[in-house]
Design a protein around this motif. Structure first.
Motif, PDB file in Angstrom:
ATOM      1  N   MET A  67       0.781  -1.185   0.040  1.00 36.34           N
ATOM      2  CA  MET A  67      -0.065  -0.123  -0.063  1.00 36.34           C
ATOM      3  C   MET A  67       0.954   1.222  -0.022  1.00 36.34           C
ATOM      4  N   GLU A  68       0.567   2.150  -0.865  1.00 36.57           N
ATOM      5  CA  GLU A  68       1.430   3.493  -0.803  1.00 36.57           C
ATOM      6  C   GLU A  68       0.681   4.253   0.305  1.00 36.57           C
ATOM      7  N   LEU A  69       1.476   4.658   1.050  1.00 40.13           N
ATOM      8  CA  LEU A  69       0.876   5.359   2.250  1.00 40.13           C
ATOM      9  C   LEU A  69       0.307   6.928   1.750  1.00 40.13           C
ATOM     10  N   ALA A  70       0.838   7.395   1.102  1.00 41.79           N
ATOM     11  CA  ALA A  70       0.523   8.884   0.558  1.00 41.79           C
ATOM     12  C   ALA A  70      -0.988   8.918   0.008  1.00 41.79           C
ATOM     13  N   THR A  71      -1.116   7.815  -0.941  1.00 43.40           N
ATOM     14  CA  THR A  71      -2.362   7.775  -1.871  1.00 43.40           C
ATOM     15  C   THR A  71      -3.254   6.757  -1.229  1.00 43.40           C
ATOM     16  N   ARG A  72      -2.836   5.713  -0.510  1.00 43.16           N
ATOM     17  CA  ARG A  72      -3.572   4.529   0.104  1.00 43.16           C
ATOM     18  C   ARG A  72      -4.019   3.689  -1.070  1.00 43.16           C
ATOM     19  N   ARG A  73      -3.234   3.681  -1.869  1.00 40.03           N
ATOM     20  CA  ARG A  73      -3.392   2.604  -3.360  1.00 40.03           C
ATOM     21  C   ARG A  73      -2.878   1.452  -2.649  1.00 40.03           C
ATOM     22  N   VAL A  74      -3.523   0.604  -2.957  1.00 43.62           N
ATOM     23  CA  VAL A  74      -3.047  -1.019  -2.678  1.00 43.62           C
ATOM     24  C   VAL A  74      -2.829  -1.802  -4.145  1.00 43.62           C
ATOM     25  N   HIS A  75      -1.576  -2.411  -4.401  1.00 42.88           N
ATOM     26  CA  HIS A  75      -1.169  -3.103  -5.245  1.00 42.88           C
ATOM     27  C   HIS A  75      -1.166  -4.587  -4.723  1.00 42.88           C
ATOM     28  N   PHE A  76      -1.777  -5.373  -5.640  1.00 41.40           N
ATOM     29  CA  PHE A  76      -1.467  -6.835  -5.512  1.00 41.40           C
ATOM     30  C   PHE A  76      -0.073  -7.173  -5.792  1.00 41.40           C
ATOM     31  N   ALA A  77       0.467  -7.858  -4.923  1.00 42.23           N
ATOM     32  CA  ALA A  77       1.858  -8.357  -5.550  1.00 42.23           C
ATOM     33  C   ALA A  77       2.127  -9.990  -5.936  1.00 42.23           C
ATOM     34  N   GLY A  78       1.310 -10.563  -5.447  1.00 43.11           N
ATOM     35  CA  GLY A  78       1.178 -12.075  -5.733  1.00 43.11           C
ATOM     36  C   GLY A  78       0.579 -13.059  -4.827  1.00 43.11           C
ATOM     37  N   CYS A  79       0.272 -14.285  -5.135  1.00 43.28           N
ATOM     38  CA  CYS A  79      -0.161 -15.094  -4.307  1.00 43.28           C
ATOM     39  C   CYS A  79       0.272 -16.569  -4.435  1.00 43.28           C
ATOM     40  N   THR A  80       0.068 -17.268  -3.367  1.00 43.55           N
ATOM     41  CA  THR A  80       0.998 -18.496  -3.656  1.00 43.55           C
ATOM     42  C   THR A  80       0.240 -19.606  -2.297  1.00 43.55           C
ATOM     43  N   THR A  81       0.364 -20.963  -2.492  1.00 48.00           N
ATOM     44  CA  THR A  81      -0.209 -21.457  -1.188  1.00 48.00           C
ATOM     45  C   THR A  81       0.973 -22.100  -0.540  1.00 48.00           C
ATOM     46  N   THR A  82       2.316 -21.726  -1.176  1.00 52.31           N
ATOM     47  CA  THR A  82       3.437 -22.126  -0.272  1.00 52.31           C
ATOM     48  C   THR A  82       4.406 -20.786   0.013  1.00 52.31           C
ATOM     49  N   PRO A  83       4.283 -19.930   0.693  1.00 56.49           N
ATOM     50  CA  PRO A  83       4.984 -18.838   0.910  1.00 56.49           C
ATOM     51  C   PRO A  83       6.459 -19.257   1.261  1.00 56.49           C
ATOM     52  N   ASP A  84       7.354 -19.701   0.669  1.00 59.42           N
ATOM     53  CA  ASP A  84       8.741 -19.899   1.146  1.00 59.42           C
ATOM     54  C   ASP A  84       9.820 -18.828   0.545  1.00 59.42           C
ATOM     55  N   GLU A  85      10.956 -18.913   0.662  1.00 57.28           N
ATOM     56  CA  GLU A  85      12.006 -18.109   0.421  1.00 57.28           C
ATOM     57  C   GLU A  85      12.186 -17.807  -1.046  1.00 57.28           C
ATOM     58  N   ILE A  86      11.797 -18.824  -1.839  1.00 58.88           N
ATOM     59  CA  ILE A  86      12.179 -18.708  -2.957  1.00 58.88           C
ATOM     60  C   ILE A  86      11.069 -17.706  -3.614  1.00 58.88           C
ATOM     61  N   TRP A  87       9.841 -18.183  -3.218  1.00 59.39           N
ATOM     62  CA  TRP A  87       8.942 -17.181  -3.586  1.00 59.39           C
ATOM     63  C   TRP A  87       8.764 -15.875  -3.599  1.00 59.39           C
ATOM     64  N   MET A  88       9.516 -15.494  -2.111  1.00 59.89           N
ATOM     65  CA  MET A  88       9.493 -14.026  -1.557  1.00 59.89           C
ATOM     66  C   MET A  88      10.791 -13.486  -2.254  1.00 59.89           C
ATOM     67  N   LYS A  89      11.685 -14.057  -2.788  1.00 63.03           N
ATOM     68  CA  LYS A  89      12.867 -13.693  -3.647  1.00 63.03           C
ATOM     69  C   LYS A  89      12.127 -13.423  -5.092  1.00 63.03           C
ATOM     70  N   GLN A  90      11.573 -14.112  -5.545  1.00 66.61           N
ATOM     71  CA  GLN A  90      10.902 -13.933  -6.813  1.00 66.61           C
ATOM     72  C   GLN A  90       9.926 -12.608  -6.738  1.00 66.61           C
ATOM     73  N   ILE A  91       9.038 -12.576  -6.010  1.00 70.73           N
ATOM     74  CA  ILE A  91       8.185 -11.476  -5.883  1.00 70.73           C
ATOM     75  C   ILE A  91       9.017 -10.203  -5.771  1.00 70.73           C
ATOM     76  N   ALA A  92      10.264 -10.150  -4.938  1.00 68.28           N
ATOM     77  CA  ALA A  92      10.821  -9.054  -4.570  1.00 68.28           C
ATOM     78  C   ALA A  92      11.814  -8.589  -5.841  1.00 68.28           C
ATOM     79  N   GLY A  93      11.921  -9.585  -6.704  1.00 67.35           N
ATOM     80  CA  GLY A  93      12.834  -9.457  -7.718  1.00 67.35           C
ATOM     81  C   GLY A  93      14.165  -9.313  -7.717  1.00 67.35           C
ATOM     82  N   MET A  94      14.688 -10.248  -6.839  1.00 69.11           N
ATOM     83  CA  MET A  94      15.986 -10.513  -6.350  1.00 69.11           C
ATOM     84  C   MET A  94      16.642 -11.495  -7.267  1.00 69.11           C
TER      85      MET A  94
END
Length: 85
Positions: free
Chosen positions: A58-85
């Motif tokens: 959520m952008e605090l200034a505008t309160r606009r919410v962005h959906f970043a992703g979803c999964t049934t297995t939130p592991d390190e690999i998924w988080m790195k992929q979502i973060a673009g690492m």
């Protein structure tokens, strides 16, 4: 650079470290601050009830919410992929 900082009410680096309050810091950075969170929803799938983890920003200034992703297995690999690492 000093003029830009001064124009936005931000003191030069040596003084900024010693005198900047949280209120001043938040005010200076408000347009670029965001909150990140994960929530869950239960959905019916072929194998029954499944927990899906939703990551959003959520952008605090505008309160606009962005959906970043979803999964049934939130592991390190998924988080790195979502973060673009």
């Amino acid at each position: 650079m000093a003029n830009i900082l001064k124009e936005h009410g931000i003191e030069p680096a040596p003084e900024r470290k010693r005198h900047t309050t949280w209120k001043t810091f938040i005010k200076a950075h408000w347009d670029v601050l965001a909150a990140v969170d994960v929530t869950t929803v239960e959905v019916w799938g072929k194998k029954g009830l499944v927990t899906v983890y939703l990551l959003f920003v959520m952008e605090l200034a505008t309160r606009r919410v962005h959906f970043a992703g979803c999964t049934t297995t939130p592991d390190e690999i998924w988080m790195k992929q979502i973060a673009g690492m």
